[in-house]
Design an enzyme around this catalytic site. Structure first.
Site, PDB file in Angstrom:
ATOM      1  N   GLU A 138      54.976  26.591  36.796  1.00  0.00           N
ATOM      2  CA  GLU A 138      54.109  27.758  36.548  1.00  0.00           C
ATOM      3  C   GLU A 138      54.643  28.995  37.269  1.00  0.00           C
ATOM      4  O   GLU A 138      54.157  30.085  37.054  1.00  0.00           O
ATOM      5  CB  GLU A 138      52.695  27.480  37.068  1.00  0.00           C
ATOM      6  CG  GLU A 138      51.892  26.541  36.208  1.00  0.00           C
ATOM      7  CD  GLU A 138      50.422  26.480  36.623  1.00  0.00           C
ATOM      8  OE1 GLU A 138      49.639  26.018  35.814  1.00  0.00           O
ATOM      9  OE2 GLU A 138      50.080  26.879  37.748  1.00  0.00           O
ATOM     10  N   GLU A 141      45.064  35.625  47.437  1.00  0.00           N
ATOM     11  CA  GLU A 141      44.892  35.245  48.848  1.00  0.00           C
ATOM     12  C   GLU A 141      45.826  34.083  49.197  1.00  0.00           C
ATOM     13  O   GLU A 141      46.435  34.061  50.270  1.00  0.00           O
ATOM     14  CB  GLU A 141      43.431  34.853  49.140  1.00  0.00           C
ATOM     15  CG  GLU A 141      42.442  35.998  49.117  1.00  0.00           C
ATOM     16  CD  GLU A 141      42.064  36.450  47.710  1.00  0.00           C
ATOM     17  OE1 GLU A 141      42.388  35.733  46.731  1.00  0.00           O
ATOM     18  OE2 GLU A 141      41.465  37.530  47.577  1.00  0.00           O
ATOM     19  N   GLN A 191      45.352  20.847  30.933  1.00  0.00           N
ATOM     20  CA  GLN A 191      45.658  20.515  32.330  1.00  0.00           C
ATOM     21  C   GLN A 191      44.351  20.272  33.083  1.00  0.00           C
ATOM     22  O   GLN A 191      43.610  21.227  33.372  1.00  0.00           O
ATOM     23  CB  GLN A 191      46.421  21.699  32.939  1.00  0.00           C
ATOM     24  CG  GLN A 191      46.876  21.497  34.353  1.00  0.00           C
ATOM     25  CD  GLN A 191      47.569  22.750  34.896  1.00  0.00           C
ATOM     26  OE1 GLN A 191      47.524  23.810  34.274  1.00  0.00           O
ATOM     27  NE2 GLN A 191      48.186  22.641  36.047  1.00  0.00           N
ATOM     28  N   SER A 243      41.847  25.135  30.222  1.00  0.00           N
ATOM     29  CA  SER A 243      42.161  25.963  29.056  1.00  0.00           C
ATOM     30  C   SER A 243      42.412  25.094  27.833  1.00  0.00           C
ATOM     31  O   SER A 243      43.153  24.111  27.910  1.00  0.00           O
ATOM     32  CB  SER A 243      43.396  26.818  29.330  1.00  0.00           C
ATOM     33  OG  SER A 243      43.210  27.587  30.496  1.00  0.00           O
ATOM     34  N   SER A 273      41.956  21.507  38.156  1.00  0.00           N
ATOM     35  CA  SER A 273      40.899  22.153  38.960  1.00  0.00           C
ATOM     36  C   SER A 273      39.553  21.453  38.803  1.00  0.00           C
ATOM     37  O   SER A 273      39.220  20.957  37.720  1.00  0.00           O
ATOM     38  CB  SER A 273      40.724  23.616  38.532  1.00  0.00           C
ATOM     39  OG  SER A 273      41.941  24.296  38.607  1.00  0.00           O
TER      40      SER A 273
HETATM   41  C1  LIG Z   1      42.521  32.185  32.941  1.00  0.00           C
HETATM   42  C2  LIG Z   1      42.512  30.934  33.762  1.00  0.00           C
HETATM   43  C3  LIG Z   1      42.949  29.748  33.210  1.00  0.00           C
HETATM   44  C4  LIG Z   1      42.946  28.561  33.961  1.00  0.00           C
HETATM   45  N1  LIG Z   1      43.345  27.403  33.363  1.00  0.00           N
HETATM   46  C5  LIG Z   1      43.307  26.244  34.076  1.00  0.00           C
HETATM   47  C6  LIG Z   1      43.649  24.997  33.443  1.00  0.00           C
HETATM   48  O1  LIG Z   1      43.987  24.944  32.258  1.00  0.00           O
HETATM   49  N2  LIG Z   1      43.577  23.861  34.181  1.00  0.00           N
HETATM   50  C7  LIG Z   1      43.216  23.868  35.503  1.00  0.00           C
HETATM   51  O2  LIG Z   1      43.209  22.799  36.115  1.00  0.00           O
HETATM   52  N3  LIG Z   1      42.856  25.032  36.123  1.00  0.00           N
HETATM   53  C8  LIG Z   1      42.885  26.214  35.430  1.00  0.00           C
HETATM   54  N4  LIG Z   1      42.506  27.403  36.049  1.00  0.00           N
HETATM   55  C9  LIG Z   1      41.984  27.348  37.415  1.00  0.00           C
HETATM   56  C10 LIG Z   1      42.811  28.025  38.474  1.00  0.00           C
HETATM   57  O3  LIG Z   1      43.947  27.274  38.786  1.00  0.00           O
HETATM   58  C11 LIG Z   1      41.885  28.237  39.666  1.00  0.00           C
HETATM   59  O4  LIG Z   1      40.923  29.209  39.282  1.00  0.00           O
HETATM   60  C12 LIG Z   1      42.578  28.725  40.902  1.00  0.00           C
HETATM   61  O5  LIG Z   1      43.441  27.735  41.404  1.00  0.00           O
HETATM   62  C13 LIG Z   1      41.570  29.112  41.998  1.00  0.00           C
HETATM   63  O6  LIG Z   1      40.656  28.072  42.244  1.00  0.00           O
HETATM   64  P1  LIG Z   1      39.074  28.318  42.202  1.00  0.00           P
HETATM   65  O7  LIG Z   1      38.752  29.096  40.967  1.00  0.00           O
HETATM   66  O8  LIG Z   1      38.416  26.996  42.392  1.00  0.00           O
HETATM   67  O9  LIG Z   1      38.747  29.256  43.427  1.00  0.00           O
HETATM   68  P2  LIG Z   1      38.549  28.805  44.966  1.00  0.00           P
HETATM   69  O10 LIG Z   1      39.679  27.956  45.387  1.00  0.00           O
HETATM   70  O11 LIG Z   1      37.176  28.267  45.103  1.00  0.00           O
HETATM   71  O12 LIG Z   1      38.656  30.191  45.679  1.00  0.00           O
HETATM   72  C14 LIG Z   1      37.580  31.131  45.750  1.00  0.00           C
HETATM   73  C15 LIG Z   1      38.045  32.344  46.533  1.00  0.00           C
HETATM   74  O13 LIG Z   1      38.395  31.941  47.878  1.00  0.00           O
HETATM   75  C16 LIG Z   1      39.722  32.300  48.199  1.00  0.00           C
HETATM   76  N5  LIG Z   1      40.346  31.277  49.028  1.00  0.00           N
HETATM   77  C17 LIG Z   1      40.356  29.932  48.816  1.00  0.00           C
HETATM   78  N6  LIG Z   1      41.073  29.298  49.788  1.00  0.00           N
HETATM   79  C18 LIG Z   1      41.515  30.263  50.635  1.00  0.00           C
HETATM   80  C19 LIG Z   1      42.308  30.243  51.823  1.00  0.00           C
HETATM   81  N7  LIG Z   1      42.795  29.111  52.345  1.00  0.00           N
HETATM   82  N8  LIG Z   1      42.577  31.447  52.427  1.00  0.00           N
HETATM   83  C20 LIG Z   1      42.103  32.601  51.908  1.00  0.00           C
HETATM   84  N9  LIG Z   1      41.338  32.687  50.782  1.00  0.00           N
HETATM   85  C21 LIG Z   1      41.061  31.527  50.153  1.00  0.00           C
HETATM   86  C22 LIG Z   1      40.423  32.388  46.847  1.00  0.00           C
HETATM   87  O14 LIG Z   1      41.550  33.236  46.895  1.00  0.00           O
HETATM   88  C23 LIG Z   1      39.326  32.974  45.955  1.00  0.00           C
HETATM   89  O15 LIG Z   1      39.257  34.354  46.079  1.00  0.00           O
HETATM   90  C24 LIG Z   1      42.495  28.585  35.313  1.00  0.00           C
HETATM   91  C25 LIG Z   1      42.060  29.791  35.882  1.00  0.00           C
HETATM   92  C26 LIG Z   1      42.043  30.954  35.121  1.00  0.00           C
HETATM   93  C27 LIG Z   1      41.542  32.218  35.756  1.00  0.00           C
END
Ligand SMILES: Cc1cc2nc3c(=O)[nH]c(=O)nc-3n(C[C@H](O)[C@H](O)[C@H](O)COP(=O)(O)OP(=O)(O)OC[C@H]3O[C@@H](n4cnc5c(N)ncnc54)[C@H](O)[C@@H]3O)c2cc1C
Length: 390
Positions: free
Chosen positions: A248, A373, A130, A165, A133
Site C-alpha cells: 500500500e 498521526e 481486505q 471497501s 480493520s
Molecule cells: C476510504 C477508506 C477505505 C478503507 N478501506 C479499508 C479496507 O478495505 N479494509 C480495512 O481493513 N480497512 C480499511 N480502512 C480503514 C483504515 O485502514 C483505518 O481507518 C485506519 O487504519 C485508521 O484506523 P481507525 O479508523 O480505526 O482509527 P483509530 O486507529 O481509531 O484512530 C483514531 C484517531 O486516533 C489517532 N491515533 C491512533 N493511534 C495513535 C497513536 N499511537 N498516536 C497518535 N495518534 C493516534 C489516529 O491518527 C486517528 O486520528 C479504510 C479507511 C478509509 C478512510
C-alpha cells in the site's frame, strides 16, 4: 539521480498511450467522468473495463509472467499508473486483488492457492476485499479481536470488521483473525482467506459523506474457514500482513497526476472568478508542493529500482501528498465560495459537482493506508530518533 526514462520505458509508455487512445470508453474522453445510477452499476461497468484491460495484458503488469502478469519493472509500473491517471481512465475495480492479494499469495501462498485464486483476479472475475480493520483495531491492528477457533479441518471465525471497501461485491476476503488468544498481541494472528458467500457473513454498507456506500461493516458469525485457506503458517499472519501493507506504500504516481490536474482546475477557477493576493499565494505554494511530490516520487522510484529498502521514506510520501491534497481542496472550496455547496450534479454545480465531491472524498486521504498521526510517529521515531510514543 537520472531524471529521464530509457528509450525502452518511453516505448512502453507510447504503447500504453496508443491502447488507451483507442479503447478509453467514450464517456471518459471529455474529462468529466459520467455518474452512474447506483454503485452496483458502476462496479459492473468497472469489472467490464478491467476485463478489457486484462485481455490486452494491462492488469497486474508487475506480476511475474508465469502468473499472467507482464513481469514489468518498477519504472514501467510507475509509468503505467501515471498514464492511466493522465488519460483520466477509470481505475481498476479489483485493486485489492491485484495490488495486495496477488503479490501476497505469490510470496506466501501454496501452489494450490496460487492456482485457484490468481487467474480470476486479473480479469475481475472474482473481486477481493481486505478484512483487517475492526472497531477497536485500526491504527493498531495488532489489537484485533476477531477470533478463529480451531476445528479438525480448519477454523470457525467470530468477530466484526469495519471500513471494508467493496465487501458487498467481493467474492473473497483476506482476513486477519486471532488463532492463539494466549499469545502477545502481534503473535497468534493468522492470515486467512474468507469466503464472502459463506453462511454467517453479513455485510452492511456504511454511507459516506460523498453519498457513496463503498465501505462496509462485516459481521462474522460462526464462519467456517477450511485449513487450505490459511496463508503461510498458523499464528504467523502478522508478518504476512506486513507484506500486504507494504504494497500500500511507496510511490504515488496516480495521486501526483490527479493533483497536477487539480492545480489546472485551481488556475482555471482563479482566472475565471478572480483570486485575491492571498489565494494567489496559496496557488503558487500548491504548485511548489506538487513539484515536491513529483521529485519525492522519483527519489523513491530510484530507490525501488536499486532494490534499496524504503523504510520511513514511504511514510513521508503518504503524509506529504495527503495533507497537500487537503490544502489544495481547501483552496478549491475558497474559490468556489457558496457554489461549492452544490456537490451533486445539477445546473448550479461547477464542474458537475466533481470538485466539491473530490473535496469530500480527500478528507479520507489522511486516514487510509495509515493516518497522518501514525506516519508522524514513524518519522519521529525512525528518522528523527525521538523517544517512542506510548
Ligand atoms: C476510504 C477508506 C477505505 C478503507 N478501506 C479499508 C479496507 O478495505 N479494509 C480495512 O481493513 N480497512 C480499511 N480502512 C480503514 C483504515 O485502514 C483505518 O481507518 C485506519 O487504519 C485508521 O484506523 P481507525 O479508523 O480505526 O482509527 P483509530 O486507529 O481509531 O484512530 C483514531 C484517531 O486516533 C489517532 N491515533 C491512533 N493511534 C495513535 C497513536 N499511537 N498516536 C497518535 N495518534 C493516534 C489516529 O491518527 C486517528 O486520528 C479504510 C479507511 C478509509 C478512510
Amino acid at each position: 539521480m537520472d531524471l529521464s526514462f530509457s528509450p525502452a520505458e518511453e516505448s512502453f509508455r507510447a504503447e500504453l498511450r496508443g491502447w488507451l487512445a483507442e479503447h478509453l470508453p467514450d464517456a471518459w474522453r471529455g474529462g468529466e467522468p459520467p455518474e452512474f445510477a447506483s454503485l452496483a452499476d458502476e462496479v459492473a461497468f468497472l469489472r467490464d473495463w478491467q476485463r478489457r484491460l486484462a485481455e490486452a495484458g494491462w492488469v497486474g503488469i508487475h506480476w511475474p509472467r508465469e502468473y499472467g502478469g507482464r513481469g514489468a519493472s518498477v519504472v514501467e509500473h510507475y509509468i503505467f499508473q501515471e498514464e492511466i491517471a493522465a488519460a483520466r481512465a477509470p481505475e481498476i475495480i479489483n485493486r485489492i486483488g491485484v495490488n495486495l492479494v496477488g503479490p501476497t499469495l505469490i510470496a506466501h501462498g501454496t501452489d494450490a492457492q496460487r492456482r485457484r485464486f490468481l487467474p480470476k483476479i486479473l480479469a475481475a472475475e472474482e473481486l477481493w476485499c481486505q478484512l483487517f480493520s475492526e472497531p477497536g483495531a485500526g491504527s493498531d491492528l495488532t489489537a484485533l479481536r476477531t477470533r478463529a477457533e480451531p476445528t479438525s479441518d480448519g477454523w470457525v471465525v467470530n468477530g466484526q470488521k469495519v471500513w471494508t471497501s467493496y465487501a458487498q461485491f467481493a467474492r473473497w476476503g483476506i482476513l486477519l483473525a486471532r488463532t492463539d488468544p494466549e499469545a502477545p498481541k502481534a503473535k497468534g494472528i493468522s492470515y486467512l482467506i474468507c469466503d464472502m458467500q459463506a453462511p454467517g457473513v453479513t455485510v452492511r454498507p456504511l454511507r459516506q459523506m460523498t453519498g457513496s456506500e463503498e465501505f462496509n461493516e462485516v459481521f462474522l458469525e460462526d464462519v467456517v474457514v477450511p485449513r487450505e485457506h490459511l496463508v503461510g503458517r498458523e499464528h504467523e499472519g502478522w508478518a504476512i500482513a506486513n507484506t500486504t501493507l507494504a504494497h500500500e506504500r511507496g510511490t504515488s504516481p496516480r495521486q501526483l497526476v490527479i493533483h497536477r490536474m487539480l492545480l489546472q482546475d485551481l488556475l482555471r477557477l482563479a482566472r475565471e472568478g478572480g483570486a485575491d493576493p492571498v489565494l494567489r499565494q496559496r496557488i503558487a505554494q500548491h504548485f511548489l508542493e506538487v513539484e515536491i511530490t513529483r521529485l519525492n516520487n522519483w527519489r523513491t522510484l530510484t530507490r525501488l529500482q536499486k532494490r534499496l529498502p524504503l523504510g520511513a521514506e514511504s511514510s513521508f510520501i503518504k503524509l506529504f501528498w495527503s495533507e497537500m491534497s487537503q490544502r489544495m481542496h481547501e483552496t478549491v472550496m475558497a474559490l468556489l465560495g457558496p457554489r461549492g455547496l452544490c456537490w451533486q450534479p445539477g445546473p448550479y454545480a461547477p464542474a458537475g459537482g466533481r470538485l466539491a465531491r473530490s473535496y469530500l472524498y480527500y478528507r479520507a486521504a489522511s486516514l487510509f493506508a495509515g493516518t497522518s498521526e501514525i506516519q508522524r510517529n514513524i518519522l519521529a521515531e525512525r528518522v528523527l530518533g525521538l523517544p517512542r510514543s506510548r
